[in-house]
Design an enzyme around this catalytic site. Sequence first.
Site: not given
Ligand code: CP
Ligand code: NVA
Length: 312
Positions: A108, A135, A138, A230, A271, A299
């Site tokens: 990540r 993502h 997700q 989001d 999400c 998830r």
């Molecule tokens: N939805 C999601 O990816 O959550 P986190 O950022 O907590 O992993």
């Molecule tokens: N768009 C958000 C998603 C978090 C799961 C981010 O990138 O912060």
Amino acid sequence: MSISLKNRSLLTLLDYSAGEIRYLLDYAVHVKAEKQKGEVYQRFIGKTLAMIFEKRSTRTRCAFETAFGEEGGHPVFLSTQDIQLGAKESLEDTARVLGRMFSAVQFRGFKQSTVVTLAEYSGIPVYNGLTDEYHPTQVLADIMTLEENFGNAKGKKLCFVGDGRNNVARSLFVICAKLGVHFTVICPPELKPDPVLLEKCRPFAALSGAEFLISADLAEVKGADAVYTDVWASMGEEAKKEERVRLLKPYQVNQALMDRTGRGDSIFLHCLPAVKGEEVTADVIDGSRSRAWDEAENRKHTIKALMLATLS
Ligand code: CP
Ligand code: NVA
């Protein structure tokens, strides 16, 4: 045609066929049922997973770590404080070493090019747990949740309201194009989806029958099976927060907007993490039409299915 995803990475769902995505979704339904029946398996015994995080995470980290660990695998959490990742050592060299010690890598972080390089040089499956661009794990959970409520996603209407250029909206475009889900993005003109991504998705949409609509008009939420939002400023965009609040304030998902679907059975998806009072009101996300918590649970099932399909 039998499908094998053994040794595959998941960097973006652009690389996966509709049949392969279907296979993962069906597999996730299967592993969720196993869990609900209390069945315990040890399918990752002797396997190791490197979990690299440049950005924070609750769901993605917990999903990967618990899904892998409870099946007998050994997940190793590595933040950028712990690992050389382009600092003191090239990314390529780190990837080569990880490939000698681990069965798979979860990454990540910021750049999509980092997951691509990790996959290229490690020689083991690499899973994109969120980058600035995509993502993918997700949206597997998102479609699973949609299908739990309405059956096969093909022909359903999913409406994303918010920052149309962010990683989640981009990944929804891809999965909807592949699976034939009609995808509407409602956003201010300044935050319209990337036209280059749209062009990449169009051939898939032509094959699947998915229709795309991009509009600034909230009335387009009409008929939606699911309304999705989001955060207004994604991780790494903190400096843009003020501007986003100004642009996106009219696009808050509240009960009045949910009512504009004209359907009593429309569901709400997010999400997470959510900033209640900004992109969504508390009454909607905590209300009876919200499926955000099922989506968060899913998830884990989708991620477990992905790792089973690619590792065992
Ligand atoms: N939805 C999601 O990816 O959550 P986190 O950022 O907590 O992993
Ligand atoms: N768009 C958000 C998603 C978090 C799961 C981010 O990138 O912060």
